[in-house]
Motif scaffolding. Sequence first.
Motif, PDB file in Angstrom:
ATOM      1  N   SER A   1       0.843  -1.233   0.067  1.00  0.00           N
ATOM      2  CA  SER A   1       0.083  -0.052  -0.054  1.00  0.00           C
ATOM      3  C   SER A   1       0.944   1.299   0.027  1.00  0.00           C
ATOM      4  N   LEU A   2       2.155   1.168   0.167  1.00  0.00           N
ATOM      5  CA  LEU A   2       2.971   2.372   0.293  1.00  0.00           C
ATOM      6  C   LEU A   2       2.978   2.953  -1.130  1.00  0.00           C
ATOM      7  N   PRO A   3       3.135   4.275  -0.958  1.00  0.00           N
ATOM      8  CA  PRO A   3       3.211   5.084  -2.187  1.00  0.00           C
ATOM      9  C   PRO A   3       4.578   4.534  -2.899  1.00  0.00           C
ATOM     10  N   SER A   4       4.659   4.862  -4.161  1.00  0.00           N
ATOM     11  CA  SER A   4       5.661   4.262  -4.790  1.00  0.00           C
ATOM     12  C   SER A   4       7.107   4.914  -4.345  1.00  0.00           C
ATOM     13  N   THR A   5       7.191   6.028  -4.098  1.00  0.00           N
ATOM     14  CA  THR A   5       8.181   6.809  -3.752  1.00  0.00           C
ATOM     15  C   THR A   5       8.951   6.050  -2.636  1.00  0.00           C
ATOM     16  N   SER A   6       8.287   5.569  -1.711  1.00  0.00           N
ATOM     17  CA  SER A   6       8.891   4.923  -0.637  1.00  0.00           C
ATOM     18  C   SER A   6       9.601   3.283  -1.141  1.00  0.00           C
ATOM     19  N   ARG A   7       9.232   3.133  -2.256  1.00  0.00           N
ATOM     20  CA  ARG A   7       9.840   1.969  -2.685  1.00  0.00           C
ATOM     21  C   ARG A   7      10.904   2.334  -3.728  1.00  0.00           C
ATOM     22  N   GLU A   8      11.488   3.553  -3.525  1.00  0.00           N
ATOM     23  CA  GLU A   8      12.692   4.147  -4.356  1.00  0.00           C
ATOM     24  C   GLU A   8      13.516   4.605  -3.360  1.00  0.00           C
TER      25      GLU A   8
END
Lengths: 413, 562
Positions: free
Chosen positions: B49-56
């Motif tokens: 559910s995290l926003p994609s920025t937190s996966r980068e």
Amino acid sequence: MEFEVIAKCKTTKARVSRMKLAHGVTMLPTFMPVATQAAIKGLTSQQMESLGVTLILNNTYHLNLRPGLDVLKTAGGAHRFQGWNRNLLTDSGGFQLVSLSKFTTITEEGALFASPFTGEPTMLTPEESISIQHTIGADIIMQLDDVVSSLTTGPRVEEAMERSVRWLDRCIAQHNKSGKKDSQNLFAIVQGGLNPHLRDRCLDMMVARKDGVAGYAIGGLSGGEEKGDIKQCADKLPDERPRYSMGIGFAEDLLVCVALGVDMADCVFPTRTARFGVALTHSGPLNLRLSKHTKDFGPIDDSCPCPTCKDKVSRAILHHTITHETAAAHAITMHNVVFQAQVMGRAREAIIAGTFPDYLQTFFAQYFGKAGYPEWCVNALRSVGVDLLEGNPNQKVIPGTGAKWEYSDNPAL
Amino acid sequence: MAMTASTSSVSFSLSNWGPVSTTRSKIFGPRLGSLILHRHPQESDLDLSLPSTSREIRLETPTFLTSTSRGVVPHLSRDNVKRCESIRWVNVPFESFMESNPPVPTIHPGPDPLHKFLGFNQSQQIISMSARNPCDGRQLPPNGKDTVSVWTLQGVRKLTPSDWQKYATKCQPDVVFALSDTPFTDPPYSQKRMTKSIERSAQWLARLLSSPTIPLPSVILHLAGLSSSPARRAFSNSLLEPLYGPELEAVAHMGIKNLDEGVVGYSVDLVPIRMTIEAEGRKIASTNNTATPSALTPMFNQTRHLAVPLHTAQIIPLVHSSLSSLPPFKLRLINGIESPHEVLRYISKVGIDVFDAGWAQKCASIGVALDFEFPVITRKDVGEVGRLQIGCNLYDEAYQMDFRALSSSFLCQCPTCVPVSTPEGEEIKHGVDSEEYTRTTAIPTHPSTAVLSEVKGYTRAYIHHLLHTHEMSAHTLLTMHNLETLDRFFRGIRGLLTQLENSQKNEVASSLWDDEVSRFTLTYDELASFEVLETARGMWKDVDIKRGKGRLSKEKNEGEND
């Protein structure tokens, strides 16, 4: 100091109080972690603060040697020096003089010892001890007392007791004229290592000086006495003064002392044992150096609110790093500090809820399991109306003191 | 440059090609880049559910990586790691985990086992994994045809390329350093040994990349060949040779045509190169008296502190011979740096993108607080007062009464210089200690008689005290400060490069960079800085012997009685 008892246990002598000092409120009973040299070993003041600790201890003897009073004075006191904005307590430095120096001689004037710097004879008088503690600036300061080993017998014991009372008078006089009375609070030290008759006299004399002191410490118990002494002291000390039992740190000791009416205690045990890889839990101590933890990915204690357990630091990584990486010692130290605070916090809650005897029962059952209860704990709690064996008749009772006493000011640190 | 399909992938791109127009400095000049780590959410990933920025995670280069020991940043518990925004890439030498079999991190349950086991935050830190500590030059038994000797507390272990592949795929770090056949036997090494070294290193890389089923982390390759320019060139060329037959089939799943296409970047470990150069120098000197040691080691032969001199002047051309034939746009990383001056040299002359922070962390361990800035702005006055050192040896008695902050040139924002208190009411509660009972909403603040109220954080005097009383907290506070100082140094470097990139005239830009580097070199005396470090190390040892060992054994005895 504002001191107010807000609840009492109906069975035991335990009580909850609110102690307001210059650096905030500390709820009692409480355990004080020891920052011997102006730091809880490995931790920053911000870390200690985040753990919910509001009162720590510094050792006068050590701070007087290093950094020394000039540095502390320029820094604006020990609080500022170590970045600690909560309450602070210092001892008188007398205990270390006796335990760390072979050449200390006690005279009526004070303690004569060889200066660790120059080797020259140096005198620590009660007035000097108080003024050193004024410079350090702790919220609670201790009188200088004439400490004798609890193994000492004969007239020296009585002499020491009576001298300690005279020195208390000199400490009170020094404190009164210092102008520090509103920010710093002087505690008297009742000699614990006495026979009941002498202790009674000591108590009478010290209680008579109640107006000059903000609280009472019970000292001299490092030799391994039973806590009948504490009961006698707590029973006789005035209700409206906090009672501080010096050098108590094992969880079972703490709870027995609380039941006997003690409000504060300190010890290096929880922080020191952490550095050797022992994590304290409500189910007993856990030695993380043991190889059984190699592949254990669980935290020390699932329900513990400390940063180490909340971050799910596993027993396996602690096993991998303890005694090799200081960070592992820091992690377990934080856990143990929180464990002590939890033991005391739960005691406060139970006292307020009127369930303190139940708390004692469940704590001992969980902490010792089938290993057996220390006999003195059973006896001491019986003296205040709690029978640990009541709901647990098959529990073993281990004779003797069960656990050892450790004085807070262990010279090894 | 997308890598293999894995739970995370690293890409690197350059934003400039060096401010100068000549080809050579284009390839080997200062450069700006970005390293981007993408985390690909898995079915099992709870953070879907995290926003994609937190996966980068995005790292601007030049930058640094933080070293770990036994899986932890030395002196920092996890809560303190979280307090340090400067820690964004940690390298984990794996060898200590080989004390148990299988290595414990490889059996950690759940996704991202290495992040979880070591407690690093997936949205904050990149983890790389190397077999060995790249700065450890201790002698080891020879590597075998299919084994690397690694060092553990229980003695030497043998690591095979197939085990290394297994560990990398099981642990799922973001980056893995390919196994390299770097000898740690007594240098110098024969030509035959070097030939074997580069052949094995290439084979082991091929072995690592041949993982058709399990996703592999992004790979960084150590450039083999030590002090031999021909060997280094040969190694690089071997990476570019087209693969065919079974070799090609083994890496077919990656869609690559040669080994080089399988790696995201290159690394150079300075320690073994320096040791080899030094040994060769001794050898030549013993057979030919005309070659004096100073001719061989022009820069640092006089410094006592360095067990092995830096040999930067000799190493730079060696690195050039490795990189000349390789694509210039890949990440370049160096391990074994000893000073900020060295960082600037390798940026200027090689175009290195990532540096290890081991030296700055070592400084924290021996009582040195780093204190320098780049570009030099606030200390331009030093010409008149004499040159500065890059840090203070806080053991020195001069700091006993020094209540200044650690940094003299800027307001350091590290958790040591600006400690952040827990917000009121957010401390751990233990029972009957909430506001309801304490009846206070704020802790009273105290007007102090001290004259130093402007210093918010820990002072030099306090850390001086902690060092002399052998308190661990000293090193905690210094580590947090030194990493932030380093971070600021690299921010300064990037800031200047960005500014120069934007300026149109390349010639001017190049000379502006060189001007700032020489201003730094003139302001901070490198040799004198090494002397400071050496003195600190000596004092650290003295205190350790006086208060550490004896005290520890005493404590241990008492601990046993507990």
